[in-house]
Structures are given as C-alpha cells and as structure tokens.
Design a protein around this motif. Structure first.
Motif, PDB file in Angstrom:
ATOM      1  N   ARG A   1       0.727  -1.163   0.173  1.00 40.65           N
ATOM      2  CA  ARG A   1      -0.100  -0.122  -0.237  1.00 40.65           C
ATOM      3  C   ARG A   1       0.872   0.826  -0.007  1.00 40.65           C
ATOM      4  O   ARG A   1       0.265   2.397  -0.828  1.00 40.65           O
TER       5      ARG A   1
ATOM      6  N   PRO B   1      -4.095  -1.262  -4.325  1.00 40.73           N
ATOM      7  CA  PRO B   1      -3.843  -0.644  -3.655  1.00 40.73           C
ATOM      8  C   PRO B   1      -3.916   0.957  -4.678  1.00 40.73           C
ATOM      9  O   PRO B   1      -4.050   1.938  -4.340  1.00 40.73           O
TER      10      PRO B   1
ATOM     11  N   ARG C   1      -4.651   1.289  -7.941  1.00 44.29           N
ATOM     12  CA  ARG C   1      -6.210   1.947  -8.784  1.00 44.29           C
ATOM     13  C   ARG C   1      -6.704   3.144  -7.947  1.00 44.29           C
ATOM     14  O   ARG C   1      -7.110   4.492  -7.233  1.00 44.29           O
ATOM     15  N   GLU C   2      -6.275   2.488  -6.172  1.00 42.66           N
ATOM     16  CA  GLU C   2      -7.634   3.363  -4.852  1.00 42.66           C
ATOM     17  C   GLU C   2      -6.556   4.330  -5.194  1.00 42.66           C
ATOM     18  O   GLU C   2      -7.500   5.557  -4.763  1.00 42.66           O
ATOM     19  N   GLU C   3      -5.513   4.972  -4.717  1.00 41.89           N
ATOM     20  CA  GLU C   3      -4.605   6.267  -4.730  1.00 41.89           C
ATOM     21  C   GLU C   3      -4.262   6.567  -6.089  1.00 41.89           C
ATOM     22  O   GLU C   3      -4.869   8.163  -6.010  1.00 41.89           O
TER      23      GLU C   3
ATOM     24  N   THR D   1      -7.390   7.322  -7.727  1.00 46.20           N
ATOM     25  CA  THR D   1      -8.473   7.343  -7.935  1.00 46.20           C
ATOM     26  C   THR D   1      -8.662   8.902  -7.005  1.00 46.20           C
ATOM     27  O   THR D   1      -8.925   9.871  -7.552  1.00 46.20           O
ATOM     28  N   ARG D   2      -7.546   8.798  -5.592  1.00 45.38           N
ATOM     29  CA  ARG D   2      -7.553   9.724  -5.104  1.00 45.38           C
ATOM     30  C   ARG D   2      -6.970  11.062  -5.196  1.00 45.38           C
ATOM     31  O   ARG D   2      -6.928  12.346  -5.516  1.00 45.38           O
TER      32      ARG D   2
END
Length: 343
Positions: free
Chosen positions: A251, A289, A291-293, A295-296
């Motif tokens: 992460r 993780p 992809r999540e970061e 997007t953020r």
C-alpha cells in the motif's frame, strides 16, 4: 473504470508482410537487461525482432557508443538480410540513462547509424519516453514505469515532466528494489524482535538468501544490489494477503507511485494515466491499492490499459518520424531528432 494492466497489445501489430526492397524503420530498446531490436514497415507492422542479453556498457563518457554498436550491428544486419530490406528510413533508440549519461551517444550515434545502415533520421529518447509512447501513444497524460527502478513521466504535448527515477539509494520509491528492501527490513525486524517485523517475511528471506545474520555480507558487496533487492519483491506480494506488514508495504508503494504520477500529470484537460513494467506482474496485491491511490490523487484523469511496452513505443516514434508526423515534444535529454546528410 477499466482494470489496470501492465501491458497491452502492440499498437502497430497488424504484422503485414513487406515486399523485398520496401523501406523499413528500426526500433531499439536498450536497458539494464540488454538490447532489443524490431525491424518494422513504415506503416508500423513488425517484420522481425532480435535481442542481446548483454547490457550496453557505461564508462567515463557515459553510455558507450562503440559497445552499443557492437551489440546492435549483428542483430540489424541479420534482420535486414532476412527480410530483404535495403532502406531504413528512420530509427528510434530508447536508452536507459540517456538523460544523464547520453551526451556521447547523442553526439556519435547518428553518424554511426548513418554510416552502417544509411539511417537518415534518428530519434534518441530516454527509456521513460519510449515507455510513455508505448503506453499512451501521443495523448496527453502520465505513465508510471516500474520494474527494479521506477520513474513517472508525463506530457501536455508541449513539454515533458518527470518524477523520481533517482536510483535505489535516493529514490525509485515504490519500485521493485524499494519493495524488496522494505520487505527485507521487516524480516530483520522480526529477527531482532523489534516492532513492525514480519515472521513470514523472515522465513521467506532465509529461504531465498540463507540465515538472516549473514544477509548484509551477501548483499552489500554486490554490484547488482538493486536487482537483488527487487528479487524479493514477489515474496512480499505473495505474503500481502495474509501478512499485514507485507500488505502495508505494498500500500505504501502504491501511494508513492500515485504521488509520482500526480507530479507529472497535466492538470488541465482530460489526461490519461497508464502503468507499464514488469513490477505490475504482481497483479492485484499491488494493482488494487494503486488503483485506489490513483483515484484519490488524480480524480480528473482517465485510467487506461497500457497499449504496449517501451519497444512498441520506440517503433511508434520511428514510424511517426519516417512519416513526418511526430508530435511528441522534443527536449534535448528526453527526445531529440537528428537528421544526417549522406555523402
């Protein structure tokens, strides 16, 4: 939103044949694992490929042009003969280290390729640029290229932006070497009984490298330390689902990657972002993780699958150079075009 992928299809992959004597283009990818070559048609179809497993040397003058040609010439001669090509209309060479070690190569390679193969137009590109062209083509956006090392490069089609790529001692945050080093640190913490250690990573480390107490002596004297560190990254990924320490490492790597992408991505318009490189073969333990970061930190960007790798990018640049349609921005240490005159 599309799923992330490390590689995709060749954007010039129709693979149509060429008639003997038809003009061709040459694409070269020179990196830490060796040198790869593609001979293609001026339309972008791949005719043939070759590779040398010996990396091009660097010396006091930077990348060694003579050694580069020693690796390249036999490969190209073989391809030209096999496909009956007598005219190479343009070439693109993507080289690791070009931005900082490429002065001699930029000065000497155009003349060398003209003399050996009659190449009249040459694009010299940093490997980050060919990675970008392979992944996104000529669209504005950002690409994270990650393997043993890591660099992010972006463009608004007027100039290039880069982040990280500073090597395993000063940066390459989130890279294979970074992940492997963090995993080995967690292993040694467990060995010592310190907080934030991982017994599972300790067991994996000792299985790979032997007793933990001897790890510094086996690692520090080696000249290929980044690659050795990166070799442990897949072990971290394998443990990430069940080991919270390993999961935290991945992460953190994803966060570093996203920060680098945000640093180079155009802030206006509708840029696209892609990832490329062997590190992403880890799959979901890293990609989820990431992809999540992304997007953020980049809510305005569109996430796309990389169309191809750096060699595909070099082929694309060579095709556009031959056609006179190259639109990627030129900068001396990132992407320069040299046209040489014949005798």
């Amino acid at each position: 939103m599309p799923e992330w992928s490390a590689e995709g299809s060749n954007p010039h992959g129709d693979r149509r044949a060429t008639r003997p004597g038809s003009p061709a283009v040459l694409a070269v990818d020179s990196g830490g694992s060796g040198l790869r070559v593609v001979l293609g048609t001026v339309q972008g179809a791949v005719l043939g490929q070759g590779e040398s497993a010996q990396p091009v040397r660097t010396g006091t003058r930077g990348i060694d042009t003579g050694h580069f040609m020693e690796q390249l010439v036999p490969l190209v001669r073989g391809l030209l003969a096999e496909y009956g090509v007598t005219e190479v209309r343009a070439a693109c060479v993507g080289a690791a280290g070009l931005a900082t070690l490429g002065d001699a190569l930029r000065a000497e390679l155009p003349v060398a390729l003209r003399g050996e193969f009659g190449v009249p137009s040459l694009a010299l590109a940093a490997d980050a640029v060919t990675a970008y062209a392979g992944a996104l083509g000529t669209r504005p956006g950002a690409v994270v290229a990650a393997g043993t090392g890591l660099i992010a490069v972006g463009t608004d089609l007027t100039r290039w932006f880069r982040a990280d790529g500073w090597g395993h001692l000063l940066g390459d945050c989130g890279s294979g070497a970074w992940i492997g080093r963090a995993g080995l640190e967690a292993a040694l913490r467990a060995h010592d009984g310190r907080p934030n250690g991982s017994g599972l990573l300790l067991a994996r480390a000792e299985e790979m490298f032997g007793p933990a107490s001897g790890l510094p002596g086996r690692l520090y004297p080696r000249s290929d330390r980044p690659a050795v560190l990166a070799s442990f990254a897949p072990q971290v990924a394998a443990c990430a689902e069940t080991d919270p320490v390993a999961g935290h490492i991945l992460r953190s790597a994803a966060r570093h990657m996203a920060e680098s992408a945000a640093a180079v991505c155009p802030t206006k318009g509708a840029p696209q972002v892609a990832v490329t490189g062997g590190l992403f073969k880890m799959g979901d333990p890293l990609l989820v993780p990431l992809r999540e970061e992304l997007t953020r930190v980049l809510p305005h960007a569109g996430w796309v699958t990389a169309a191809g790798d750096p060699l595909n990018g070099a082929l694309r640049i060579a095709v556009d150079l031959a056609a006179g349609t190259l639109t990627l921005p030129g900068e001396p240490v990132m992407l320069s075009v040299v046209t040489t005159k014949g005798d």
